[in-house]
Design an enzyme around this catalytic site. Structure first.
Site: not given
Ligand SMILES: NC(=O)c1ccc[n+]([C@@H]2O[C@H](COP(=O)([O-])OP(=O)(O)OC[C@H]3O[C@@H](n4cnc5c(N)ncnc54)[C@H](OP(=O)(O)O)[C@@H]3O)[C@@H](O)[C@H]2O)c1
Length: 286
Positions: A34-40, A179
């Site tokens: 999950t969250g593979a469109s940027s960063g880590i 956060y």
């Protein structure tokens, strides 16, 4: 790629990384990131591109995902992209339906999608939504995802890797309430569930990260000159945990912060308000 300066080199010691072992471990596996469109998340996807795996990359920005897919498919990996706002129940359900119809199920979940907000409480008085949206993506989304895929992971003796933050193990710091509360909520959920998941044969890893130089920290000007890990380094730490099956990664120096958090709370509660007061006075003088 971000090159470490001297201090960063000491704080973020390099990670021994054995590509052969990783390749052997992952052969033919299906990995949801999950969250593979940027960063880590994106960096991790690139790191696994030359391995025979099926990656399912999830995020909201479809265009970025499709560009990544196009580049990754030059390697050995098969890549599926799935556009979903994981805070949205219907979009989450569609992702879950997709995952459940895969003939081989899934083997590894990297729970990485996240949102950070840096804002003083005094500037949050009309921003209750900051607290609901961080909880939605940093807590409720991974809980909903995992509850659904636990039977698939049990069947494959799978592995869940949670991309957490060192703050979940330290005294909370000002300006990061939304956060930190939401990341700590999921960290606690995950730690509480870990023994139960392990009994089902599902492995678990918590990766406690310090600051990482990704788009997430770009809006925070004060972080630009602070030591930060590189996203490729973090990708290697996550990938390494896939074959070492290590339960926890944390930087070597975190133990000192944890001891300080345990024994220094009294001092902290005297010192920090003084610092914040001075900061406020400076702002008023400007
Ligand atoms: N950077 C740091 O200093 C740091 C430190 C400790 C821990 N972490 C953790 O590391 C993880 C990755 O963060 P990063 O630093 O790589 O930041 P990033 O570059 O901002 O990546 C965040 C990822 O999460 C996705 N995402 C955010 N909201 C989403 C939603 N509602 N639905 C689906 N996907 C969503 C984003 O994709 P879309 O925008 O395309 O949806 C993006 O791919 C986070 O969990 C973060 O808490 C980061």
């Amino acid at each position: 790629m971000h090159k470490y300066n001297f201090l960063e080199g000491i704080l973020f010691l390099s990670t021994a990384f054995n590509e052969k072992k990783l390749r052997r471990e992952l052969q033919g596996k299906t990995i949801l990131i999950t969250g593979a469109s940027s960063g880590i998340g994106k960096e991790l996807a690139y790191l696994l591109a030359n391995i025979n795996v099926h990656m399912i990359l999830v995020a909201r920005r479809e265009e970025q995902l499709l560009t990544i897919k196009k580049e990754l498919e030059k390697g050995e990996a098969k890549v599926s992209v799935f556009r979903a706002d994981l805070r949205n129940s219907e979009e989450m359900e569609r992702l879950l339906a997709f995952v459940h119809q895969l003939p081989g199920g899934i083997d590894i979940v990297v729970s990485n999608a996240g949102l950070s907000i840096h804002r003083p409480i005094s500037k949050s008085l009309d921003r209750y939504h900051d607290f609901t949206r961080t909880m939605a993506i940093n807590y409720f989304a991974p809980v909903q995802l995992l509850l659904s895929v636990i039977p698939l992971l049990e069947k494959n003796k799978g592995h869940v890797i949670n991309v957490s933050t060192i703050n979940a193990l330290l005294i909370p710091i000002p300006y990061w309430a939304a956060y930190q509360a939401s990341k700590s909520a999921f960290d606690t959920w995950f730690r509480s569930s870990t023994p139960e998941l392990n009994v089902l044969g599902i492995l678990t890893t918590s990766i406690y990260l310090p600051l990482v130089r990704t788009p997430m920290i770009e809006p925070t000007a004060s972080y630009q000159d602070v030591p930060a890990m590189s996203s490729i380094h973090v990708a290697k730490i996550i990938a390494r945990s896939m074959y070492t099956k290590r339960k926890i990664y944390k930087p070597w120096w975190l133990i000192f912060g944890q001891l300080g958090s345990l024994f220094g709370r009294g001092l902290w509660e005297i010192f920090i308000p003084k610092m914040l007061r001075k900061e406020r006075e400076k702002m008023h003088d400007r």
